[in-house]
Design a protein around this motif. Structure first.
Motif, PDB file in Angstrom:
ATOM      1  N   PRO A  75      20.806   9.262  -6.822  1.00  0.00           N
ATOM      2  CA  PRO A  75      21.719   8.171  -6.428  1.00  0.00           C
ATOM      3  C   PRO A  75      21.445   7.614  -5.030  1.00  0.00           C
ATOM      4  CG  PRO A  75      22.799  10.276  -6.087  1.00  0.00           C
ATOM      5  CD  PRO A  75      21.427  10.587  -6.627  1.00  0.00           C
ATOM      6  N   SER A  76      20.477   8.166  -4.328  1.00  0.00           N
ATOM      7  CA  SER A  76      20.234   7.773  -2.942  1.00  0.00           C
ATOM      8  C   SER A  76      19.657   6.362  -2.866  1.00  0.00           C
ATOM      9  CB  SER A  76      19.263   8.763  -2.280  1.00  0.00           C
ATOM     10  OG  SER A  76      18.881   8.310  -1.001  1.00  0.00           O
ATOM     11  N   ARG A  77      20.051   5.644  -1.824  1.00  0.00           N
ATOM     12  CA  ARG A  77      19.486   4.306  -1.582  1.00  0.00           C
ATOM     13  C   ARG A  77      18.015   4.404  -1.202  1.00  0.00           C
ATOM     14  NH1 ARG A  77      17.066   0.799  -1.738  1.00  0.00           N
ATOM     15  NH2 ARG A  77      17.321  -1.377  -1.087  1.00  0.00           N
ATOM     16  N   GLU A  78      17.553   5.565  -0.700  1.00  0.00           N
ATOM     17  CA  GLU A  78      16.163   5.757  -0.310  1.00  0.00           C
ATOM     18  C   GLU A  78      15.288   6.192  -1.480  1.00  0.00           C
ATOM     19  OE1 GLU A  78      16.447   7.137   4.305  1.00  0.00           O
ATOM     20  OE2 GLU A  78      17.148   8.585   2.812  1.00  0.00           O
ATOM     21  N   LYS A  79      15.823   6.109  -2.684  1.00  0.00           N
ATOM     22  CA  LYS A  79      15.089   6.495  -3.885  1.00  0.00           C
ATOM     23  C   LYS A  79      13.771   5.720  -3.994  1.00  0.00           C
ATOM     24  CE  LYS A  79      15.434   6.118  -8.926  1.00  0.00           C
ATOM     25  NZ  LYS A  79      16.311   5.698 -10.066  1.00  0.00           N
ATOM     26  N   CYS A  80      12.695   6.454  -4.289  1.00  0.00           N
ATOM     27  CA  CYS A  80      11.361   5.870  -4.448  1.00  0.00           C
ATOM     28  C   CYS A  80      10.884   5.179  -3.173  1.00  0.00           C
ATOM     29  CB  CYS A  80      11.345   4.875  -5.606  1.00  0.00           C
ATOM     30  SG  CYS A  80      10.248   5.381  -6.937  1.00  0.00           S
ATOM     31  N   GLY A  81      11.353   5.654  -2.031  1.00  0.00           N
ATOM     32  CA  GLY A  81      10.932   5.090  -0.761  1.00  0.00           C
ATOM     33  C   GLY A  81      10.220   6.119   0.094  1.00  0.00           C
ATOM     34  N   VAL A  82       9.990   5.741   1.322  1.00  0.00           N
ATOM     35  CA  VAL A  82       9.371   6.620   2.311  1.00  0.00           C
ATOM     36  C   VAL A  82      10.068   6.378   3.642  1.00  0.00           C
ATOM     37  CG1 VAL A  82       7.103   6.764   1.211  1.00  0.00           C
ATOM     38  CG2 VAL A  82       7.590   4.897   2.811  1.00  0.00           C
ATOM     39  N   PRO A  83       9.966   7.322   4.599  1.00  0.00           N
ATOM     40  CA  PRO A  83      10.546   7.083   5.929  1.00  0.00           C
ATOM     41  C   PRO A  83       9.876   5.895   6.627  1.00  0.00           C
ATOM     42  CG  PRO A  83      10.075   9.403   5.610  1.00  0.00           C
ATOM     43  CD  PRO A  83       9.435   8.690   4.460  1.00  0.00           C
ATOM     44  N   PHE A  84      10.570   5.322   7.568  1.00  0.00           N
ATOM     45  CA  PHE A  84      10.055   4.153   8.282  1.00  0.00           C
ATOM     46  C   PHE A  84       8.773   4.468   9.048  1.00  0.00           C
ATOM     47  CE2 PHE A  84      12.446   6.386  11.491  1.00  0.00           C
ATOM     48  CZ  PHE A  84      11.744   6.160  12.659  1.00  0.00           C
ATOM     49  N   SER A  85       8.543   5.763   9.357  1.00  0.00           N
ATOM     50  CA  SER A  85       7.342   6.131  10.103  1.00  0.00           C
ATOM     51  C   SER A  85       6.077   5.974   9.280  1.00  0.00           C
ATOM     52  CB  SER A  85       7.462   7.567  10.605  1.00  0.00           C
ATOM     53  OG  SER A  85       7.729   8.462   9.542  1.00  0.00           O
ATOM     54  N   CYS A  86       6.197   5.762   7.950  1.00  0.00           N
ATOM     55  CA  CYS A  86       5.026   5.522   7.116  1.00  0.00           C
ATOM     56  C   CYS A  86       4.614   4.047   7.115  1.00  0.00           C
ATOM     57  CB  CYS A  86       5.314   5.946   5.673  1.00  0.00           C
ATOM     58  SG  CYS A  86       5.454   7.730   5.417  1.00  0.00           S
ATOM     59  N   CYS A  87       5.466   3.175   7.584  1.00  0.00           N
ATOM     60  CA  CYS A  87       5.216   1.740   7.500  1.00  0.00           C
ATOM     61  C   CYS A  87       4.220   1.283   8.555  1.00  0.00           C
ATOM     62  CB  CYS A  87       6.525   0.966   7.677  1.00  0.00           C
ATOM     63  SG  CYS A  87       7.774   1.332   6.420  1.00  0.00           S
ATOM     64  N   HIS A  88       3.507   0.194   8.224  1.00  0.00           N
ATOM     65  CA  HIS A  88       2.658  -0.459   9.212  1.00  0.00           C
ATOM     66  C   HIS A  88       3.548  -1.089  10.282  1.00  0.00           C
ATOM     67  CE1 HIS A  88      -0.808   0.250   6.769  1.00  0.00           C
ATOM     68  NE2 HIS A  88      -0.409  -0.547   5.780  1.00  0.00           N
ATOM     69  N   LYS A  89       3.149  -0.921  11.523  1.00  0.00           N
ATOM     70  CA  LYS A  89       3.950  -1.449  12.624  1.00  0.00           C
ATOM     71  C   LYS A  89       3.599  -2.911  12.877  1.00  0.00           C
ATOM     72  CE  LYS A  89       6.086   2.356  13.263  1.00  0.00           C
ATOM     73  NZ  LYS A  89       5.555   2.948  12.029  1.00  0.00           N
ATOM     74  N   ASP A  90       4.648  -3.690  13.060  1.00  0.00           N
ATOM     75  CA  ASP A  90       4.480  -5.100  13.413  1.00  0.00           C
ATOM     76  C   ASP A  90       4.643  -5.233  14.924  1.00  0.00           C
ATOM     77  OD1 ASP A  90       4.373  -7.806  13.652  1.00  0.00           O
ATOM     78  OD2 ASP A  90       6.061  -8.240  12.302  1.00  0.00           O
ATOM     79  N   PRO A  91       3.584  -5.587  15.658  1.00  0.00           N
ATOM     80  CA  PRO A  91       3.702  -5.686  17.121  1.00  0.00           C
ATOM     81  C   PRO A  91       4.748  -6.687  17.579  1.00  0.00           C
ATOM     82  CG  PRO A  91       1.400  -5.733  16.436  1.00  0.00           C
ATOM     83  CD  PRO A  91       2.224  -5.893  15.198  1.00  0.00           C
ATOM     84  N   ALA A  92       5.085  -7.647  16.719  1.00  0.00           N
ATOM     85  CA  ALA A  92       6.055  -8.669  17.121  1.00  0.00           C
ATOM     86  C   ALA A  92       7.494  -8.176  17.031  1.00  0.00           C
ATOM     87  CB  ALA A  92       5.875  -9.914  16.257  1.00  0.00           C
ATOM     88  N   GLU A  93       7.710  -7.054  16.384  1.00  0.00           N
ATOM     89  CA  GLU A  93       9.073  -6.541  16.221  1.00  0.00           C
ATOM     90  C   GLU A  93       9.458  -5.706  17.431  1.00  0.00           C
ATOM     91  OE1 GLU A  93       9.340  -4.348  12.631  1.00  0.00           O
ATOM     92  OE2 GLU A  93       9.410  -6.108  11.326  1.00  0.00           O
ATOM     93  N   ASP A  94      10.569  -6.080  18.058  1.00  0.00           N
ATOM     94  CA  ASP A  94      11.090  -5.301  19.183  1.00  0.00           C
ATOM     95  C   ASP A  94      11.980  -4.159  18.702  1.00  0.00           C
ATOM     96  OD1 ASP A  94       9.797  -6.983  20.975  1.00  0.00           O
ATOM     97  OD2 ASP A  94      11.509  -8.352  21.105  1.00  0.00           O
ATOM     98  N   VAL A  95      12.611  -4.340  17.555  1.00  0.00           N
ATOM     99  CA  VAL A  95      13.505  -3.330  16.981  1.00  0.00           C
ATOM    100  C   VAL A  95      12.852  -2.764  15.724  1.00  0.00           C
ATOM    101  CG1 VAL A  95      15.793  -2.857  16.037  1.00  0.00           C
ATOM    102  CG2 VAL A  95      15.526  -4.535  17.873  1.00  0.00           C
ATOM    103  N   ILE A  96      12.842  -1.450  15.614  1.00  0.00           N
ATOM    104  CA  ILE A  96      12.211  -0.794  14.462  1.00  0.00           C
ATOM    105  C   ILE A  96      13.039  -1.049  13.216  1.00  0.00           C
ATOM    106  CG2 ILE A  96      11.520   1.421  13.471  1.00  0.00           C
ATOM    107  CD1 ILE A  96      11.023   2.432  16.270  1.00  0.00           C
ATOM    108  N   ASN A  97      12.371  -1.461  12.155  1.00  0.00           N
ATOM    109  CA  ASN A  97      13.020  -1.665  10.869  1.00  0.00           C
ATOM    110  C   ASN A  97      13.024  -0.344  10.109  1.00  0.00           C
ATOM    111  OD1 ASN A  97      14.035  -2.585   8.464  1.00  0.00           O
ATOM    112  ND2 ASN A  97      12.199  -3.725   7.857  1.00  0.00           N
ATOM    113  N   THR A  98      14.135   0.355  10.140  1.00  0.00           N
ATOM    114  CA  THR A  98      14.225   1.668   9.504  1.00  0.00           C
ATOM    115  C   THR A  98      14.308   1.594   7.985  1.00  0.00           C
ATOM    116  OG1 THR A  98      16.629   1.656   9.809  1.00  0.00           O
ATOM    117  CG2 THR A  98      15.303   2.689  11.536  1.00  0.00           C
ATOM    118  N   GLN A  99      14.426   0.393   7.435  1.00  0.00           N
ATOM    119  CA  GLN A  99      14.525   0.224   5.989  1.00  0.00           C
ATOM    120  C   GLN A  99      13.243  -0.343   5.380  1.00  0.00           C
ATOM    121  OE1 GLN A  99      17.984  -2.200   5.247  1.00  0.00           O
ATOM    122  NE2 GLN A  99      19.412  -0.705   6.098  1.00  0.00           N
ATOM    123  N   CYS A 100      12.159  -0.333   6.164  1.00  0.00           N
ATOM    124  CA  CYS A 100      10.910  -0.935   5.682  1.00  0.00           C
ATOM    125  C   CYS A 100      10.307  -0.174   4.519  1.00  0.00           C
ATOM    126  CB  CYS A 100       9.907  -1.037   6.831  1.00  0.00           C
ATOM    127  SG  CYS A 100       9.419   0.577   7.507  1.00  0.00           S
ATOM    128  N   GLY A 101      10.663   1.091   4.352  1.00  0.00           N
ATOM    129  CA  GLY A 101      10.073   1.893   3.285  1.00  0.00           C
ATOM    130  C   GLY A 101      10.885   1.962   2.025  1.00  0.00           C
TER     131      GLY A 101
END
Length: 307
Positions: free
Chosen positions: A175-201
């Motif tokens: 039932p988790s919203r993170e189902k079939c996802g990964v932590p945000f630390s697995c995502c490619h980083k966008d240099p233009a983003e000042d705030v980390i998108n914790t939901q990117c995965g």
């Protein structure tokens, strides 16, 4: 003549205070690491419930602070006080303890080289256990995120390793919203983003494999770590050799100081005893002349008659 006498032997002040100054830094640093570890445990409520130390399925990073800090504290204390007080027991303990650490490091390096496949399997098992406990401890979570960000990796051998975690697995009953996802630390980083998108995965592993590469790092942390070692082999070897030489240097200095202290003690000459002349005593007891019975009771003669 009073005071101790030494036959030209003395302790080297340079070695003594070098060991003292070097180890007092380790002593203070060890105390700081132990204090940080205790503070972290108090913030997580471990000190109020000691049994919770074993509840975590993965590694509690606080243990690193406690173990490393404790070893540094013991070594620093023995070396610092042993050199300052010229205590051969503490100095020998310092040398032996440092020698044991050096032997364990050398043994670990040899075993890691000989049993590379076994080490890889154990590292895979270690990472998977920590993936299972990812949400159970904030310190462990930060450690995994740092590792995946630093080596641009995800999971032990791939992103699908996150199926081991109950929050990220792709089972239908999750039932988790993170189902079939990964932590945000697995995502490619966008240099233009000042705030980390914790939901990117979120839901990223529900997409085809080719499409996942555009959003996350699909390589595992174990092969990325091997690649990093190969690329930085000279640096890693230099660090290990430097640490080993530093340990050997500390052992030699401590043993040299012990030899100086024992040589000084062996050359110690006690002060000569002062000979005090006693006044001559007569072997005969002083006698008191008393009148004997004949003279005491001799009858008066005519010459003794008073006029």
């Amino acid at each position: 003549m009073s005071g101790n006498q030494f036959k030209g032997q003395e302790v080297s002040c340079c070695i003594k205070y070098f060991i003292f100054g070097f180890n007092i830094l380790f002593w203070l640093l060890g105390m700081a690491l132990v204090a940080i570890g205790l503070w972290a445990w108090s913030e997580k409520g471990v000190l109020s419930n000691i049994s919770s130390i074993t509840d975590l399925g993965g590694l509690d990073p606080v243990w690193l602070f406690m173990v490393v800090g404790g070893v540094m504290f013991i070594l620093g204390f023995a070396g610092c006080i042993g050199a300052l007080r010229e205590n051969t027991f503490l100095l020998k303990f310092f040398s032996v303890f440092l020698g044991i650490i050096f032997f364990l490091e050398l043994t670990t390096g040899v075993l890691a080289f000989v049993f590379k496949d076994w080490i890889k399997d154990q590292l895979n098992l270690f990472i998977n256990n920590n993936i299972r406990a990812y949400r159970d401890d904030i310190d462990l979570q930060n450690l995994i995120d740092f590792t995946q960000e630093y080596w641009d990796c995800c999971g032990a051998f791939g992103a699908d390793d996150w199926n081991l975690n109950i929050y990220f697995n792709c089972t239908d009953g999750n039932p988790s919203r993170e189902k079939c996802g990964v932590p945000f630390s697995c995502c490619h980083k966008d240099p233009a983003e000042d705030v980390i998108n914790t939901q990117c995965g979120y839901d990223i592993r529900a997409k085809p494999d080719l499409e996942q590469k555009d959003y996350i790092n699909v390589k595992g942390c174990v092969p990325q770590f091997e690649k990093w070692l190969q690329d930085n082999l000279t640096l890693v070897a230099g660090i290990f050799i430097g640490v080993a030489l530093l340990q050997i240097f500390g052992i030699c200095l401590a043993q040299n100081l012990v030899s100086d202290i024992e040589a000084v003690r062996a050359s110690w000459v006690p002060p000569p005893h002062s000979m005090r002349r006693l006044p001559p005593q007569s072997s005969k007891k002083a006698s008191v002349s008393l009148p004997n019975a004949e003279t005491a009771f001799q009858p008066l003669t005519d010459f003794d008659t008073p006029p």
